[in-house]
Design a protein around this motif. Sequence first.
Motif, PDB file in Angstrom:
ATOM      1  N   TYR A  55       0.836  -1.197   0.000  1.00  0.00           N
ATOM      2  CA  TYR A  55       0.000   0.000   0.000  1.00  0.00           C
ATOM      3  C   TYR A  55       0.875   1.253   0.000  1.00  0.00           C
ATOM      4  O   TYR A  55       0.674   2.164  -0.803  1.00  0.00           O
ATOM      5  N   GLN A  70       2.596   1.666  -3.355  1.00  0.00           N
ATOM      6  CA  GLN A  70       1.688   2.132  -4.402  1.00  0.00           C
ATOM      7  C   GLN A  70       1.288   3.588  -4.211  1.00  0.00           C
ATOM      8  O   GLN A  70       0.927   4.265  -5.171  1.00  0.00           O
ATOM      9  N   VAL A 106      -0.096  -6.362  -6.970  1.00  0.00           N
ATOM     10  CA  VAL A 106      -0.656  -5.016  -7.109  1.00  0.00           C
ATOM     11  C   VAL A 106      -2.022  -4.987  -6.436  1.00  0.00           C
ATOM     12  O   VAL A 106      -2.869  -5.852  -6.681  1.00  0.00           O
ATOM     13  N   SER A 165      -5.613  -3.600  -6.164  1.00  0.00           N
ATOM     14  CA  SER A 165      -6.521  -3.013  -7.152  1.00  0.00           C
ATOM     15  C   SER A 165      -6.841  -1.561  -6.796  1.00  0.00           C
ATOM     16  O   SER A 165      -6.747  -1.149  -5.636  1.00  0.00           O
ATOM     17  N   ASP A 166      -7.228  -0.793  -7.812  1.00  0.00           N
ATOM     18  CA  ASP A 166      -7.605   0.605  -7.586  1.00  0.00           C
ATOM     19  C   ASP A 166      -8.749   0.707  -6.576  1.00  0.00           C
ATOM     20  O   ASP A 166      -8.748   1.587  -5.712  1.00  0.00           O
ATOM     21  N   THR A 167      -9.701  -0.192  -6.682  1.00  0.00           N
ATOM     22  CA  THR A 167     -10.843  -0.188  -5.761  1.00  0.00           C
ATOM     23  C   THR A 167     -10.381  -0.427  -4.332  1.00  0.00           C
ATOM     24  O   THR A 167     -10.797   0.284  -3.408  1.00  0.00           O
ATOM     25  N   ASP A 168      -9.507  -1.415  -4.135  1.00  0.00           N
ATOM     26  CA  ASP A 168      -9.011  -1.703  -2.789  1.00  0.00           C
ATOM     27  C   ASP A 168      -8.112  -0.582  -2.277  1.00  0.00           C
ATOM     28  O   ASP A 168      -8.127  -0.259  -1.081  1.00  0.00           O
ATOM     29  N   MET A 169      -7.333   0.038  -3.163  1.00  0.00           N
ATOM     30  CA  MET A 169      -6.503   1.176  -2.747  1.00  0.00           C
ATOM     31  C   MET A 169      -7.400   2.296  -2.232  1.00  0.00           C
ATOM     32  O   MET A 169      -7.120   2.909  -1.196  1.00  0.00           O
ATOM     33  N   GLU A 170      -8.484   2.562  -2.931  1.00  0.00           N
ATOM     34  CA  GLU A 170      -9.402   3.623  -2.510  1.00  0.00           C
ATOM     35  C   GLU A 170     -10.043   3.275  -1.170  1.00  0.00           C
ATOM     36  O   GLU A 170     -10.195   4.134  -0.306  1.00  0.00           O
ATOM     37  N   THR A 171     -10.388   2.010  -1.003  1.00  0.00           N
ATOM     38  CA  THR A 171     -10.956   1.561   0.273  1.00  0.00           C
ATOM     39  C   THR A 171      -9.960   1.782   1.400  1.00  0.00           C
ATOM     40  O   THR A 171     -10.319   2.289   2.468  1.00  0.00           O
ATOM     41  N   LYS A 202      -7.449   3.910   1.463  1.00  0.00           N
ATOM     42  CA  LYS A 202      -7.232   5.358   1.651  1.00  0.00           C
ATOM     43  C   LYS A 202      -8.342   5.999   2.476  1.00  0.00           C
ATOM     44  O   LYS A 202      -8.098   6.976   3.178  1.00  0.00           O
TER      45      LYS A 202
END
Length: 82
Positions: A22, A25, A49, A51-57, A59
Amino acid sequence: MAFIVGMAKKYGVSAAQLCIRYVIQLGAVALPKTANPAHMAGNAEVDFVISDTDMETLKTMQRIENYGEFNGFPVFSGKPLA
């Protein structure tokens, strides 16, 4: 913490590996600390990597309000280092 563990299982990694990935990234420098050689090796295995969705979650997760006895440390308290 249970949420992080669950997301880590989704990627087949440990919670520590997920957290390290995290930070990477986000474009920051991850500085995991351990004296255990097995943990060092595991901490380096972050070739996945999030995912964008999990990164947003991640954050937008609810912040920890109180770190108990460690609340005085700048890294946890949000207070400046100097």
